[in-house]
Scaffold this motif. Structure first.
Motif, PDB file in Angstrom:
ATOM      1  N   UNK A  49      30.665  52.797  38.304  1.00 16.66           N
ATOM      2  CA  UNK A  49      31.608  53.313  37.304  1.00 16.66           C
ATOM      3  C   UNK A  49      32.536  54.372  37.895  1.00 16.66           C
ATOM      4  N   UNK A  50      32.078  55.077  38.929  1.00 20.93           N
ATOM      5  CA  UNK A  50      32.949  56.045  39.596  1.00 20.93           C
ATOM      6  C   UNK A  50      34.115  55.337  40.271  1.00 20.93           C
ATOM      7  N   UNK A  51      33.839  54.170  40.875  1.00 24.54           N
ATOM      8  CA  UNK A  51      34.882  53.431  41.579  1.00 24.54           C
ATOM      9  C   UNK A  51      35.797  52.662  40.629  1.00 24.54           C
ATOM     10  N   UNK A  52      35.251  52.103  39.547  1.00 22.28           N
ATOM     11  CA  UNK A  52      36.034  51.169  38.743  1.00 22.28           C
ATOM     12  C   UNK A  52      36.155  51.551  37.266  1.00 22.28           C
ATOM     13  N   UNK A  53      35.356  52.480  36.787  1.00 20.10           N
ATOM     14  CA  UNK A  53      35.534  52.984  35.446  1.00 20.10           C
ATOM     15  C   UNK A  53      34.892  52.172  34.344  1.00 20.10           C
ATOM     16  N   UNK A  54      34.989  50.848  34.410  1.00 19.33           N
ATOM     17  CA  UNK A  54      34.467  50.006  33.340  1.00 19.33           C
ATOM     18  C   UNK A  54      34.306  48.577  33.848  1.00 19.33           C
ATOM     19  N   UNK A  55      33.562  47.805  33.087  1.00 21.97           N
ATOM     20  CA  UNK A  55      33.423  46.386  33.392  1.00 21.97           C
ATOM     21  C   UNK A  55      34.780  45.696  33.342  1.00 21.97           C
ATOM     22  N   UNK A  56      35.609  46.057  32.370  1.00 24.89           N
ATOM     23  CA  UNK A  56      36.936  45.451  32.242  1.00 24.89           C
ATOM     24  C   UNK A  56      37.786  45.725  33.481  1.00 24.89           C
ATOM     25  N   UNK A  57      37.783  46.975  33.936  1.00 23.42           N
ATOM     26  CA  UNK A  57      38.578  47.324  35.120  1.00 23.42           C
ATOM     27  C   UNK A  57      38.074  46.585  36.357  1.00 23.42           C
ATOM     28  N   UNK A  58      36.772  46.457  36.489  1.00 22.54           N
ATOM     29  CA  UNK A  58      36.203  45.764  37.636  1.00 22.54           C
ATOM     30  C   UNK A  58      36.587  44.294  37.604  1.00 22.54           C
ATOM     31  N   UNK A  59      36.560  43.690  36.435  1.00 22.87           N
ATOM     32  CA  UNK A  59      36.945  42.292  36.289  1.00 22.87           C
ATOM     33  C   UNK A  59      38.398  42.081  36.704  1.00 22.87           C
ATOM     34  N   UNK A  60      39.284  42.922  36.233  1.00 27.99           N
ATOM     35  CA  UNK A  60      40.703  42.829  36.604  1.00 27.99           C
ATOM     36  C   UNK A  60      40.880  43.036  38.100  1.00 27.99           C
ATOM     37  N   UNK A  61      40.136  43.984  38.671  1.00 32.58           N
ATOM     38  CA  UNK A  61      40.208  44.255  40.107  1.00 32.58           C
ATOM     39  C   UNK A  61      39.780  43.044  40.922  1.00 32.58           C
ATOM     40  N   UNK A  62      38.741  42.347  40.460  1.00 34.10           N
ATOM     41  CA  UNK A  62      38.272  41.154  41.179  1.00 34.10           C
ATOM     42  C   UNK A  62      39.355  40.095  41.242  1.00 34.10           C
ATOM     43  N   UNK A  63      40.023  39.854  40.129  1.00 27.60           N
ATOM     44  CA  UNK A  63      41.092  38.842  40.104  1.00 27.60           C
ATOM     45  C   UNK A  63      42.219  39.229  41.059  1.00 27.60           C
ATOM     46  N   UNK A  64      42.636  40.487  41.017  1.00 27.77           N
ATOM     47  CA  UNK A  64      43.689  40.932  41.927  1.00 27.77           C
ATOM     48  C   UNK A  64      43.267  40.868  43.381  1.00 27.77           C
ATOM     49  N   UNK A  65      42.029  41.275  43.651  1.00 27.43           N
ATOM     50  CA  UNK A  65      41.513  41.283  45.022  1.00 27.43           C
ATOM     51  C   UNK A  65      41.455  39.867  45.598  1.00 27.43           C
ATOM     52  N   UNK A  66      40.945  38.913  44.818  1.00 27.98           N
ATOM     53  CA  UNK A  66      40.814  37.541  45.313  1.00 27.98           C
ATOM     54  C   UNK A  66      42.173  36.872  45.492  1.00 27.98           C
ATOM     55  N   UNK A  67      43.072  37.052  44.539  1.00 23.87           N
ATOM     56  CA  UNK A  67      44.361  36.368  44.630  1.00 23.87           C
ATOM     57  C   UNK A  67      45.254  36.964  45.717  1.00 23.87           C
ATOM     58  N   UNK A  68      45.246  38.287  45.855  1.00 21.92           N
ATOM     59  CA  UNK A  68      46.062  38.892  46.913  1.00 21.92           C
ATOM     60  C   UNK A  68      45.491  38.561  48.286  1.00 21.92           C
ATOM     61  N   UNK A  69      44.155  38.506  48.387  1.00 23.84           N
ATOM     62  CA  UNK A  69      43.542  38.129  49.663  1.00 23.84           C
ATOM     63  C   UNK A  69      43.891  36.713  50.071  1.00 23.84           C
ATOM     64  N   UNK A  70      43.883  35.793  49.109  1.00 23.22           N
ATOM     65  CA  UNK A  70      44.263  34.413  49.405  1.00 23.22           C
ATOM     66  C   UNK A  70      45.728  34.342  49.826  1.00 23.22           C
ATOM     67  N   UNK A  71      46.585  35.084  49.136  1.00 20.72           N
ATOM     68  CA  UNK A  71      47.998  35.096  49.500  1.00 20.72           C
ATOM     69  C   UNK A  71      48.234  35.622  50.903  1.00 20.72           C
ATOM     70  N   UNK A  72      47.451  36.627  51.303  1.00 22.20           N
ATOM     71  CA  UNK A  72      47.598  37.167  52.654  1.00 22.20           C
ATOM     72  C   UNK A  72      47.323  36.103  53.717  1.00 22.20           C
TER      73      UNK A  72
END
Length: 219
Positions: A49-72
């Motif tokens: 929770x210190x890193x991501x704040x909430x389950x919702x924020x972590x979920x959104x972060x996962x989508x951004x992390x995976x899609x930007x990584x694939x784009x790279x």
């Protein structure tokens, strides 16, 4: 050159993201329990929770992390076409790299998950589109600008041409995999044949001087 040493906080963040990716992809948002992510990442719930704040924020972060990584993997190191290089081969290599990155079970699973959660998290669809198709089209438009300047393409609107090329390459195999599951993902030979035909069709409309840039795509 020595690689920078990953700090403790960065290691914990990476462990959380890796664990959350597995759990969210398997169970979706509603089926995911934060306690399982805590256990898999081997950090405390407080740290998550210190890193991501909430389950919702972590979920959104996962989508951004995976899609930007694939784009790279597709777009970070796009070599320019050599002056004596074959344009059809160049575009085929680009299209094949794009397809093989996108058409993986994990990214198809991510796309299905985002579509399933779009009513609850509309920003996820925007993130996926921005890091996926929009990034590909923007990148292709820049490539096409350079190819037009070299006289290798005859294109009045490079962004429109980039959009047509992107969907000519991506639409059929991606939609098949989205609807049919992993068994719908084409194999390497089929993907190669698809890219060759897509490039042939594209260059028949946008090739440079008449009779140029047809060789590899029509062979």
């Amino acid at each position: 050159m020595n690689q920078p040493v990953e700090g403790r906080s960065a290691r914990k963040r990476r462990a959380i993201l890796e664990a959350a990716e597995e759990v969210f992809l398997r169970g979706g948002y509603l089926g995911t329990n934060m306690d399982e992510i805590v256990a898999r990442s081997e950090v405390s719930k407080q740290t998550v929770y210190k890193h991501f704040g909430s389950k919702e924020n972590l979920f959104v972060e996962i989508v951004g992390h995976m899609t930007s990584g694939a784009g790279d993997l597709v777009h970070v190191e796009d070599p320019d076409l050599a002056p004596d290089g074959d344009l059809a081969d160049y575009l085929c290599d680009y299209a094949y790299r794009q397809l093989t990155v996108v058409l993986t079970p994990r990214l198809m699973q991510l796309r299905r998950m985002v579509i399933g959660e779009v009513a609850r998290f509309p920003e996820l669809a925007e993130t996926l589109y921005r890091n996926g198709p929009q990034r590909a089209i923007d990148n292709l438009a820049g490539i096409f600008d350079r190819l037009v300047a070299q006289g290798r393409l005859s294109v009045a609107d490079t962004r429109a041409a980039a959009s047509r090329f992107n969907w000519l390459v991506m639409s059929e195999p991606v939609n098949r995999a989205m609807l049919l599951g992993d068994q719908g993902i084409p194999g390497p030979e089929e993907l190669r044949a698809h890219t060759v035909e897509s490039v042939r069709v594209f260059l028949s409309a946008y090739g440079g001087l008449p009779g140029q840039e047809r060789g590899a795509a029509s062979s």
